[in-house]
Scaffold this motif. Structure first.
Motif, PDB file in Angstrom:
ATOM      1  N   TYR A 112      30.106  39.783  40.834  1.00 28.63           N
ATOM      2  CA  TYR A 112      30.351  41.223  40.853  1.00 28.63           C
ATOM      3  C   TYR A 112      31.773  41.565  40.416  1.00 28.63           C
ATOM      4  O   TYR A 112      32.107  42.747  40.289  1.00 28.63           O
ATOM      5  CB  TYR A 112      30.037  41.803  42.229  1.00 28.63           C
ATOM      6  N   ALA A 113      32.605  40.566  40.187  1.00 28.05           N
ATOM      7  CA  ALA A 113      33.900  40.800  39.540  1.00 28.05           C
ATOM      8  C   ALA A 113      33.616  41.160  38.084  1.00 28.05           C
ATOM      9  O   ALA A 113      32.967  40.406  37.362  1.00 28.05           O
ATOM     10  CB  ALA A 113      34.774  39.558  39.623  1.00 28.05           C
ATOM     11  N   ALA A 114      34.094  42.317  37.660  1.00 32.69           N
ATOM     12  CA  ALA A 114      33.795  42.812  36.313  1.00 32.69           C
ATOM     13  C   ALA A 114      34.870  42.346  35.343  1.00 32.69           C
ATOM     14  O   ALA A 114      35.913  42.977  35.205  1.00 32.69           O
ATOM     15  CB  ALA A 114      33.693  44.329  36.312  1.00 32.69           C
ATOM     16  N   THR A 116      37.208  38.964  33.419  1.00 35.63           N
ATOM     17  CA  THR A 116      38.062  37.861  33.859  1.00 35.63           C
ATOM     18  C   THR A 116      39.275  38.329  34.653  1.00 35.63           C
ATOM     19  O   THR A 116      39.742  37.609  35.534  1.00 35.63           O
ATOM     20  CB  THR A 116      38.527  37.026  32.658  1.00 35.63           C
ATOM     21  N   ALA A 117      39.797  39.528  34.366  1.00 35.69           N
ATOM     22  CA  ALA A 117      40.944  40.027  35.131  1.00 35.69           C
ATOM     23  C   ALA A 117      40.566  40.198  36.597  1.00 35.69           C
ATOM     24  O   ALA A 117      41.328  39.828  37.503  1.00 35.69           O
ATOM     25  CB  ALA A 117      41.457  41.337  34.547  1.00 35.69           C
ATOM     26  N   GLU A 118      39.377  40.733  36.862  1.00 35.14           N
ATOM     27  CA  GLU A 118      38.927  40.907  38.251  1.00 35.14           C
ATOM     28  C   GLU A 118      38.583  39.561  38.884  1.00 35.14           C
ATOM     29  O   GLU A 118      38.813  39.363  40.082  1.00 35.14           O
ATOM     30  CB  GLU A 118      37.730  41.851  38.311  1.00 35.14           C
ATOM     31  N   LEU A 119      38.014  38.645  38.098  1.00 36.49           N
ATOM     32  CA  LEU A 119      37.732  37.303  38.618  1.00 36.49           C
ATOM     33  C   LEU A 119      39.030  36.637  39.067  1.00 36.49           C
ATOM     34  O   LEU A 119      39.099  36.069  40.169  1.00 36.49           O
ATOM     35  CB  LEU A 119      37.055  36.463  37.538  1.00 36.49           C
ATOM     36  N   GLU A 120      40.054  36.700  38.241  1.00 35.17           N
ATOM     37  CA  GLU A 120      41.329  36.088  38.595  1.00 35.17           C
ATOM     38  C   GLU A 120      41.979  36.797  39.775  1.00 35.17           C
ATOM     39  O   GLU A 120      42.586  36.144  40.634  1.00 35.17           O
ATOM     40  CB  GLU A 120      42.240  36.071  37.371  1.00 35.17           C
ATOM     41  N   ALA A 121      41.823  38.115  39.874  1.00 33.31           N
ATOM     42  CA  ALA A 121      42.355  38.846  41.019  1.00 33.31           C
ATOM     43  C   ALA A 121      41.677  38.400  42.308  1.00 33.31           C
ATOM     44  O   ALA A 121      42.321  38.249  43.357  1.00 33.31           O
ATOM     45  CB  ALA A 121      42.173  40.354  40.819  1.00 33.31           C
ATOM     46  N   ALA A 122      40.363  38.192  42.243  1.00 36.00           N
ATOM     47  CA  ALA A 122      39.633  37.730  43.425  1.00 36.00           C
ATOM     48  C   ALA A 122      40.118  36.357  43.869  1.00 36.00           C
ATOM     49  O   ALA A 122      40.380  36.131  45.059  1.00 36.00           O
ATOM     50  CB  ALA A 122      38.135  37.694  43.140  1.00 36.00           C
ATOM     51  N   ASP A 139      30.362  29.695  45.298  1.00 36.49           N
ATOM     52  CA  ASP A 139      29.021  29.509  44.753  1.00 36.49           C
ATOM     53  C   ASP A 139      28.893  30.510  43.609  1.00 36.49           C
ATOM     54  O   ASP A 139      28.777  31.708  43.835  1.00 36.49           O
ATOM     55  CB  ASP A 139      28.012  29.784  45.870  1.00 36.49           C
ATOM     56  N   PRO A 140      28.946  30.054  42.346  1.00 39.49           N
ATOM     57  CA  PRO A 140      29.000  31.000  41.226  1.00 39.49           C
ATOM     58  C   PRO A 140      27.644  31.596  40.883  1.00 39.49           C
ATOM     59  O   PRO A 140      26.602  31.106  41.316  1.00 39.49           O
ATOM     60  CB  PRO A 140      29.496  30.119  40.073  1.00 39.49           C
ATOM     61  N   TRP A 141      27.694  32.677  40.109  1.00 40.08           N
ATOM     62  CA  TRP A 141      26.488  33.161  39.459  1.00 40.08           C
ATOM     63  C   TRP A 141      26.230  32.244  38.263  1.00 40.08           C
ATOM     64  O   TRP A 141      27.014  31.330  37.990  1.00 40.08           O
ATOM     65  CB  TRP A 141      26.673  34.619  39.030  1.00 40.08           C
ATOM     66  N   TRP A 142      25.139  32.444  37.566  1.00 43.74           N
ATOM     67  CA  TRP A 142      24.825  31.599  36.413  1.00 43.74           C
ATOM     68  C   TRP A 142      25.907  31.699  35.357  1.00 43.74           C
ATOM     69  O   TRP A 142      26.475  32.771  35.125  1.00 43.74           O
ATOM     70  CB  TRP A 142      23.469  31.999  35.813  1.00 43.74           C
ATOM     71  N   GLU A 198      19.589  48.211  40.750  1.00 40.13           N
ATOM     72  CA  GLU A 198      20.066  47.579  39.520  1.00 40.13           C
ATOM     73  C   GLU A 198      21.427  46.965  39.767  1.00 40.13           C
ATOM     74  O   GLU A 198      22.303  47.602  40.351  1.00 40.13           O
ATOM     75  CB  GLU A 198      20.139  48.604  38.389  1.00 40.13           C
ATOM     76  N   HIS A 199      21.597  45.730  39.322  1.00 40.87           N
ATOM     77  CA  HIS A 199      22.851  45.010  39.505  1.00 40.87           C
ATOM     78  C   HIS A 199      23.382  44.564  38.153  1.00 40.87           C
ATOM     79  O   HIS A 199      22.626  44.016  37.340  1.00 40.87           O
ATOM     80  CB  HIS A 199      22.647  43.776  40.392  1.00 40.87           C
TER      81      HIS A 199
END
Length: 250
Positions: A112-114, A116-122, A139-142, A198-199
């Motif tokens: 749900y991190a939108a 790479t910037a949000e992924l790195e922030a998380a 545990d990652p998404w696909w 919807e996700h």
């Protein structure tokens, strides 16, 4: 975002499909203690209704959760033991004022991190809540390279006088998976009703996950085959230069 009824049946549906939350929690705890044998405190980020957290609470002396969805947060607080505090917060930016031996993020919630910037922030937020030598388990998404475009899943379960059918369709849209889920729920009192959700979930590459770990000052190891094939990322906090920005240690 999950509504009240979706949150209520979320765990029920996945358990009936064979998901073993207890076994997954035990495997994460085992692998975390291979890296930090004295690990006794845990924060479960994006904990949902507490399906994993209730097991983590038995595996660790102290366990807390973090969840952004208010319906899921309410159910987690209702179902979990009083000693297990669940905070309202966003995984991309939170500050709890303490650190933990282990920080987890389960069931693909990191997706749900939108971007790479949000992924790195998380991942930076996770690392900021670790003691030196603490462990992050994600545990990652696909992955973008393993996602099955057009994947359809369906399941029906019956429990406590209620029948629930769930059908989902997942399709690639750029660097994301758009998953549309339909539910049909029926019981004697309310009759039959339908609702949908919807996700939009990011399809990060394995390399992008690994970059996010290292940029947060974490080592990174990927364990393939776990969690229905999505695998598990494990990182250990190595960079103590961030200590001055951390919450006070426990």
């Amino acid at each position: 975002m999950y509504g009240t009824e979706q949150a209520d049946i979320f765990e029920l549906m996945h358990k009936s499909r064979g998901k073993d939350y207890g076994a997954e929690a035990e495997e994460v705890a085992r692998r975390a203690r291979l890296r930090k044998p004295d690990a006794d405190s845990l924060l479960d980020v994006a904990c949902g209704t507490g399906a994993h957290l209730r097991y983590f609470a038995d595996l660790f002396g102290h366990a807390e959760g973090l969840e952004m969805s208010e319906p899921m947060l309410a159910l987690a607080r209702k179902r979990l033991p009083a000693r297990c505090v669940v905070h309202s917060g966003d995984m991309r930016a939170f500050r709890l004022g303490r650190t933990f031996d282990v920080v987890t993020c389960m069931f693909g919630s990191i997706g749900y991190a939108a971007g790479t910037a949000e992924l790195e922030a998380a991942l930076r937020s996770f690392a900021a809540h670790l003691v030196p030598g603490g462990v992050v388990a994600v545990d990652p998404w696909w992955f973008a390279e393993t996602f099955q475009d057009g994947y359809v899943a369906g399941h029906v379960t019956q429990t406590d006088g209620r029948t629930v059918a769930r059908v989902s369709h997942s399709a690639r849209a750029g660097d994301t998976c758009v998953m549309r889920v339909h539910y049909l729920v029926a019981d004697a009192r309310a009759g039959a009703r339908h609702f949908a959700e919807e996700h939009t979930i990011s399809l990060f590459t394995r390399e992008q996950y690994e970059t996010a770990f290292t940029s947060a000052g974490l080592s990174v190891e990927y364990v393939a085959g776990l969690n229905s094939g999505r695998g598990l990322f494990l990182g250990t906090l190595l960079d103590t230069a961030q200590d001055q920005h951390r919450p006070s240690a426990h």
